[in-house]
Every structure is written in structure tokens, then in C-alpha cells.
Design a protein around this motif. Structure first.
Motif: not given
Length: 383
Positions: A68-69, A285-288, A299-300
Motif C-alpha cells: 500500500l505504500v 481517529v483513523i481507526m474509526k 494511512i499514517g
């Protein structure tokens, strides 16, 4: 579910859908729309094979991040940021959410719109509303998908997505669409499939309403010292970055923490053999958006790379064999048999399982880092 139970539920599919009509009517879905969407609908039973195959739960963390990265995805993300700079400027000003995270979600969820998914959202959510182990959850998604069509926000032919019903370049579930979608283009429709302004703004609104802290990053790669007390590596153990520094946790190369009073927990996705990470509020927050730690880390990491950041400094233990889902289930079951609290075994190794694993490792003389290795499973199998 057993194959027999799946077949029985599939045979009852149309009765199940008809039983949902009164609730759809209460939500303002016209009967004509309901009939158009459900009259010839059949269950997509191939979805049953995909329920437990999500890559964020099945791949090694290093393989997942490699996928993904990648250099190609980083370059494509930078192109997206440049192409839509004016929209990102406006959205960042309106919502206070860093554009690189929005672009990272776009990249991870659909490879910048090139892998949105081709399954009908209505069919997928209808299938899972009537077949499977989370029917209550997916009934709400199915009814919400019908509301979207009744309101005219998204072209019915474009309401396609993943097997679970997520759609659009940043993959909104229908219920998330209802809560967060924004008509940023000002055309009277909240179109998170075909409208770039709506896609970017709706994703930012989602993060903001879930608690995004403006000006804060997601977390930091850190070096864990020899002799560290790994019991501290727990999601419930939150300390300031300054306190973690006093405990011996440092950034690679001795870099300073920019905001020493920010609060974080320590995550060791590969145990003592791999890099550590101090996770801030925005990681939660991203885990939500997606409750997998591997997903939020991707993502981070991608957001940092889009901004021009360097790759992670420390190597992953690529020599370790990743446990299969059956082996992870067995590991949880064996921990439970020994009295450790893992919840209901499901083959997914989250924070609760890692906490139980650390307790077992400490009792058995292993480094209590919470990493589910083949060696730990072998030890658990012993009387």
C-alpha cells in the motif's frame, strides 16, 4: 455460518427483503425505488468466502505496507495532490484536516479511484442483511443504500463498491455517507463517487467529526531500548511523549518530539523484533475509519511519504512466518484455555489478544512483547 445455514438463509432471501420494506418506507424510500432495486435481486454468496480474508488482518504487517505504500502509489498521490491543489486548499481551510491524510485514505482505499470495486452496493448489503453473522449491522447499511438512491445523491449505475458495500474512491459505507457526506461542489447532491470536491470534503468531514486534532500528526516511529518493560506497550497505557522519552523511548536518529505534551500509546506490531510506534489521537481517529491497526499505520505512513517523509528507519522481521488464520484462532483458544482473556476467539489479533499474549509470555519466560510468533504458538501447544 455452516454451509447448510447459508443455503437456508439464501432460500429465504426474498422473504427477508420483503420484511424490510416497512422500515424502508418509514425512511421515505418510494415503493417504486424499492421494487426496482430488489425485485430481481439474488444473494451474492461469494461474499461469504471474503468475510475473513481482509488483507489488513491476514497479511504480515510488512507485506501489507509494501503493497500500500509503494513508490508508484506515493508518486500517484503526489500527482493527485498537485492536480486538485485548489480543492485541497479549500477543504483544509474549512475542516482543519491535513490534506496528506485525505489523499492517503484515497490511495489506500482505492488506489486513487482505480480499484473502487464492481459489486452492486445494494446487492452486497442486501446479501449480508439476510445471510451471515452480522445481519443487524448490514440491514442498516442496506436501508441506508436505498435512502441514498431515493434522494438522488449518487447515480444508481455508479453505486458499486466492495463486497461489504463500501463505495467511492474513499470507500464510504452507506451509513457513513449519511453522517458525513458533504455537498462541497454546491450542486445539490452529495456525490462521493464522481464529484472530486465532495469526495475530498466528505472524507475530511468524516475525520473531523470523529475527533481529528488539527496540527497533530498520527504518531512517530520509535526505538525501544534493551530491557524495556513491554507490559507498557498497551493501548490503554497512555502517557505524554515526554514521559515516554523518560522511559527510554526515542525517535530514530535522536530526533525530538515536536509536541512533547501530546499523549500517545506504544504499539509494537512486530514485537521486540521490529520498529515501535507511539500513536496519537489522530491514529485512533483513523481507526474509526477502519478498525485495523495495520490499516491506520498504512494511512499514517503513506501520508508522511506524500509529504516528503523518509521510509521507516528500522527493519521488519521478514524472517518470521506469519500465522495462518486457523493458527491465530488456535493461539487465542489456547490462551483462553489457560485463563487469559482474549474475548471471543476470531482469528484476528487485536489489542485484547496482545495483552493476553504478553501476560502469557511473561509467565513463560519470553519477552512479553505481544507478538504472535510460531514459536509462541508451539509453546502454547505444550502441556
Amino acid at each position: 455460518m455452516t454451509a447448510e445455514a447459508i443455503r437456508a438463509a439464501a432460500a429465504n432471501f426474498h422473504n427477508c427483503l420483503e420484511a424490510l420494506w416497512p422500515e424502508a418506507a418509514r425512511r421515505g424510500v418510494p415503493r417504486q425505488v424499492y421494487e426496482e432495486q430488489t425485485a430481481s435481486l439474488t444473494p451474492d454468496l461469494r461474499i461469504m468466502d471474503l468475510l475473513d480474508a481482509q488483507p489488513e488482518f491476514t497479511k504480515a504487517i510488512w507485506d501489507y505496507l509494501d503493497l500500500l505504500v509503494s513508490d508508484e502509489r506515493i508518486q500517484n498521490g503526489r500527482t493527485i495532490l498537485a492536480t486538485h491543489r485548489a480543492t485541497f486548499d479549500a477543504v483544509e481551510k474549512a475542516f482543519g484536516v491535513d490534506r496528506h491524510f485525505i489523499a492517503a485514505i484515497w490511495g489506500v482505499e482505492s488506489n486513487f479511484g482505480t480499484q473502487i470495486g464492481e459489486r452492486s452496493v445494494v446487492r452486497s448489503t442486501a446479501t449480508l442483511a439476510c445471510v451471515g453473522r452480522r445481519q443487524d449491522y448490514f440491514r442498516e447499511e442496506f436501508l441506508s443504500a436505498l435512502e441514498i438512491l431515493a434522494h438522488g445523491d449518487v447515480d444508481p449505475a455508479h453505486l458499486k463498491g466492495s463486497w461489504a458495500g463500501a463505495f467511492g474512491p474513499t470507500q464510504f459505507m452507506p451509513t457513513s455517507f449519511k453522517k458525513y457526506a458533504i455537498d462541497f461542489a454546491g450542486d445539490g447532491r452529495r456525490d462521493v463517487v464522481d464529484s472530486i470536491p465532495d469526495i475530498i470534503a466528505s472524507t475530511a468531514n468524516n475525520l473531523k467529526k470523529d475527533g481529528w486534532v488539527t496540527g497533530q500528526t498520527w504518531g512517530y516511529e520509535v526505538v525501544v531500548p534493551q530491557g524495556f518493560n513491554y507490559i507498557l506497550a498497551d493501548r490503554s497505557r497512555i502517557m505524554t511523549l515526554q514521559e515516554w522519552r523518560r522511559a527510554g523511548i526515542m525517535r530514530p536518529g535522536g530526533k525530538a518530539f515536536p509536541r512533547a505534551e501530546d499523549r500517545a500509546y506504544l504499539l509494537l506490531p512486530a514485537g521486540a523484533q521490529g520498529p515501535g510506534f507511539l500513536m496519537l489521537q489522530n491514529f485512533r481517529v483513523i481507526m474509526k475509519y477502519n478498525p485495523a491497526e495495520a490499516y491506520a499505520l498504512a494511512i499514517g505512513y503513506l501520508a508522511d511519504r506524500l509529504r516528503g517523509g523518509e521510509p521507516f528507519a528500522q527493519p521488519w522481521p521478514r524472517y518470521e512466518r506469519v500465522l495462518t488464520r486457523d493458527e491465530r484462532f488456535e493461539l487465542q483458544s489456547l490462551l483462553a484455555q489457560r485463563g487469559f482473556d482474549v474475548g471471543e476467539p476470531d482469528g484476528q489479533l487485536g489489542g485484547r489478544t496482545r495483552a493476553a499474549l504478553r501476560q502469557f509470555q511473561a509467565s513463560a519466560g519470553f519477552v512479553p512483547d505481544g507478538f504472535a510468533s510460531a514459536a509462541i504458538l508451539d509453546r502454547l501447544r505444550q502441556p
